[in-house]
Enzyme design. Sequence first.
Site, PDB file in Angstrom:
ATOM      1  N   GLU A  49       0.729  -1.244  -0.081  1.00 54.95           N
ATOM      2  CA  GLU A  49       0.032  -0.045  -0.188  1.00 54.95           C
ATOM      3  C   GLU A  49       0.785   1.231   0.119  1.00 54.95           C
ATOM      4  OE1 GLU A  49      -2.750   0.220   3.183  1.00 54.95           O
ATOM      5  OE2 GLU A  49      -3.331  -1.707   3.104  1.00 54.95           O
ATOM      6  N   ASP A  60      -6.038   8.991  10.404  1.00 52.51           N
ATOM      7  CA  ASP A  60      -4.769   8.511  10.671  1.00 52.51           C
ATOM      8  C   ASP A  60      -4.352   8.897  12.256  1.00 52.51           C
ATOM      9  OD1 ASP A  60      -4.242   7.302   8.501  1.00 52.51           O
ATOM     10  OD2 ASP A  60      -3.740   9.125   7.356  1.00 52.51           O
TER      11      ASP A  60
END
Length: 264
Positions: A49, A60
């Site tokens: 990724e 995040d």
Amino acid sequence: MSAIDALFERTRVEDRAALVGYLPAGFPSKELSIRAIETMVEAGVDLVEVGLPYSDPVMDGPTIQAAADIALAGGTRVGDVLDVVKASAATGAPTVVMTYWNPVERYGVERFAADLAAAGGAGLITPDMIPDEAEEWLEASGEHGLSRIFLVAPSSTDERLAMTAEAASGFIYATAVMGVTGQRDQTSALAEPLVSRLRKVTDKPVGVGLGVSNGAQAREVAAFSDAVIVGSALVRCLLDHAGPDDALSALRDLVVDLRAGMER
């Protein structure tokens, strides 16, 4: 058959889960992010990724936010991300981009899909894009043969799980921790029930991301999922070591430990 489909067909034959590794493009630099990805693949990561750094990463945790800030401060742009994707795909590992939707929309959905495919990318993970609002992406990804990897969470209803699974391709990303990303001291009790619920509505592969940071945790997740997704722990290897050789050595050691744990 896509590169991701072929990977999961192979891991099924080998009776193991795939190891998915995340790193942001341009962190700590463009060159070092490429070297880090090459190191991860050599050490045992099956699917990469590549993160597209974004200025407002609301989902995040602090580790990935810090890495994204460094990448953005270094001038990383979409073109650089695509260069990293090209280098990652050249390793032979299926490579996807993980990004919030705003940068894709600003770049142009059709243009992004075409350029990602041209770089050798296999698909896109869209944490803040749901299938019922993704008509333009569904069309563009289909035209360019890109997998569309949507997220589900423990709070998703059974109806939402079925709808997301139907729209997804490549694999389904199960975020088994409520809250932002990051390493955890122990795996979430919500992970296995979420995967079990998905199994009732789809036979597509399910990857689980929940803050895995070592081989023992990876083994737990591999026991009930098709893929173990690791991000923050890999990023931390690069944050915690100033010298590139030390950072890459730590990264290699962590991937080896993860794979060893999954194969015990």
